[in-house]
Design a protein around this motif. Structure first.
Motif, short mmCIF file in Angstrom:
data_model
loop_
_atom_site.label_atom_id
_atom_site.label_comp_id
_atom_site.label_asym_id
_atom_site.label_seq_id
_atom_site.Cartn_x
_atom_site.Cartn_y
_atom_site.Cartn_z
N MET A 186 0.82 -1.21 0.00
CA MET A 186 0.00 0.00 0.00
C MET A 186 0.85 1.26 0.00
O MET A 186 0.48 2.27 -0.60
N THR A 187 2.02 1.20 0.64
CA THR A 187 2.92 2.35 0.58
C THR A 187 3.37 2.60 -0.86
O THR A 187 3.34 3.74 -1.35
N ALA A 188 3.76 1.54 -1.56
CA ALA A 188 4.16 1.68 -2.96
C ALA A 188 2.98 2.15 -3.81
O ALA A 188 3.14 2.97 -4.74
N HIS A 189 1.79 1.66 -3.49
CA HIS A 189 0.58 2.05 -4.22
C HIS A 189 0.33 3.54 -4.06
O HIS A 189 0.04 4.25 -5.04
N HIS A 190 0.43 4.04 -2.83
CA HIS A 190 0.23 5.46 -2.58
C HIS A 190 1.30 6.31 -3.25
O HIS A 190 1.02 7.40 -3.78
N GLU A 191 2.53 5.84 -3.21
CA GLU A 191 3.60 6.58 -3.88
C GLU A 191 3.32 6.70 -5.38
O GLU A 191 3.58 7.75 -6.00
N GLY A 192 2.79 5.64 -5.97
CA GLY A 192 2.41 5.70 -7.38
C GLY A 192 1.30 6.70 -7.62
O GLY A 192 1.30 7.42 -8.64
N ALA A 193 0.36 6.78 -6.69
CA ALA A 193 -0.72 7.76 -6.82
C ALA A 193 -0.19 9.18 -6.78
O ALA A 193 -0.67 10.06 -7.51
N LEU A 194 0.81 9.43 -5.94
CA LEU A 194 1.42 10.76 -5.89
C LEU A 194 2.09 11.11 -7.22
O LEU A 194 2.02 12.25 -7.69
N THR A 219 -4.08 13.64 1.06
CA THR A 219 -4.52 12.47 1.83
C THR A 219 -3.49 11.36 1.83
O THR A 219 -3.14 10.81 2.89
N GLN A 220 -2.97 11.04 0.65
CA GLN A 220 -2.09 9.88 0.58
C GLN A 220 -0.68 10.18 1.07
O GLN A 220 0.02 9.27 1.52
N SER A 221 -0.25 11.42 1.03
CA SER A 221 1.04 11.76 1.64
C SER A 221 0.98 11.51 3.15
O SER A 221 1.92 10.97 3.75
N ALA A 222 -0.14 11.91 3.77
CA ALA A 222 -0.30 11.69 5.20
C ALA A 222 -0.35 10.20 5.52
O ALA A 222 0.22 9.74 6.52
N GLU A 223 -1.01 9.42 4.68
CA GLU A 223 -1.12 7.99 4.92
C GLU A 223 0.22 7.27 4.71
O GLU A 223 0.53 6.30 5.42
N ILE A 224 1.01 7.74 3.77
CA ILE A 224 2.35 7.17 3.59
C ILE A 224 3.18 7.36 4.87
O ILE A 224 3.84 6.44 5.35
N HIS A 225 3.12 8.55 5.41
CA HIS A 225 3.85 8.82 6.65
C HIS A 225 3.36 7.91 7.76
O HIS A 225 4.18 7.34 8.53
N ARG A 226 2.05 7.73 7.86
CA ARG A 226 1.49 6.88 8.90
C ARG A 226 1.93 5.43 8.71
O ARG A 226 2.29 4.74 9.68
N MET A 227 1.93 4.94 7.48
CA MET A 227 2.31 3.55 7.23
C MET A 227 3.78 3.33 7.55
O MET A 227 4.16 2.25 8.03
N ARG A 228 4.63 4.30 7.29
CA ARG A 228 6.04 4.14 7.57
C ARG A 228 6.32 4.08 9.07
O ARG A 228 7.27 3.42 9.50
N THR A 229 5.50 4.77 9.84
CA THR A 229 5.67 4.68 11.30
C THR A 229 5.15 3.34 11.83
O THR A 229 5.56 2.90 12.92
N MET A 230 4.25 2.69 11.07
CA MET A 230 3.68 1.42 11.51
C MET A 230 4.54 0.24 11.08
O MET A 230 4.51 -0.83 11.69
N GLY A 231 5.27 0.39 9.96
CA GLY A 231 6.00 -0.71 9.39
C GLY A 231 7.27 -1.09 10.15
O GLY A 231 7.72 -0.39 11.04
#
Length: 231
Positions: A186-194, A219-231
């Motif tokens: 999902m992180t890669a998916h969001h990066e592609g969306a950006l 939206t997806q920049s914020a979610e990328i940051h959140r996913m990186r803190t979770m991973g």
């Protein structure tokens, strides 16, 4: 991180033509601000519009006809159509991936993230579909399609899309293994969306598409940051 920066940097590279849109909106809001409804003002002449000047410039007074002609043309171009068509399919895959989380994820934060992704992207798909209904894409072979993006089904060229094998692995995973793979994909998916949003902001012409792309970036920049803190 480089992909994030490319998506966000595209905002600063956006042509300044849309600044004129905001200025035009201001024009229309100032229409006959001082006009009196009384009969004694009936002979004052046609309505006028005050056009605020750019910084350092004086304002101008325009007739409604002049203001209409000055309104920027935001007709959708090939980049706009390509973005909307492709992002619908991009979002749909995110929904497919997120739908797996309730039964497979171990961590509650991963489940909540999947819920947020669904809550955000499902309405965005609806909005993009409505936009396509209002602005049908040019027919194939018309010469106006964006190079390489003339077909909405060309999913393999979209950045960040998970492969069929990756989706199979995600579907088969459970617990902590699912969480790790979900966050990675999902992180890669969001990066592609950006990346796609940056392309639309740099090459598109339609204000509504610009707004949709900006929403994706935020939206997806914020979610990328959140996913990186979770991973």
């Amino acid at each position: 991180m480089a992909k994030d920066l490319r998506g966000i940097a595209a905002l600063s590279a956006r042509p300044l033509r849309f600044a004129a849109v905001a200025a035009t909106a201001c024009l229309l809001l100032t229409l006959t601000a001082c006009q009196d409804d009384g009969a004694d003002r009936a002979d004052d002449g046609p309505a006028s519009i005050v056009a605020p000047g750019r910084p350092g410039e004086t304002s101008r007074t325009l007739t409604p006809e002049q203001a209409a002609r000055a309104k920027p043309d935001d007709s959708p171009n090939a980049a706009d159509h390509a973005y909307v068509q492709r992002m619908i399919e991009h979002h749909r895959q995110a929904l497919t991936m997120s739908a797996l989380a309730p039964e497979r994820a171990a961590a509650e934060p991963v489940k909540r993230l999947a819920e947020r992704i669904t809550a955000a992207q499902k309405p965005e798909i609806g909005a993009m579909q409505k936009w396509l209904d209002r602005h049908p894409a040019p027919a194939a072979g018309s010469g106006t399609a964006a190079p390489g993006h003339g077909h909405a089904h060309d999913h393999g060229s979209m950045p960040g899309m998970a492969t069929a094998q990756q989706l199979e692995e995600l579907t088969a995973a459970r617990g902590a293994d699912f969480d790790r793979l979900f966050l990675k994909l999902m992180t890669a998916h969001h990066e592609g969306a950006l990346t796609m949003a940056g392309e639309a902001l740099a090459g598109g012409n339609n204000v509504a598409v610009e707004e949709m792309a900006n929403e994706v970036v935020a939206t997806q920049s914020a979610e990328i940051h959140r996913m990186r803190t979770m991973g």
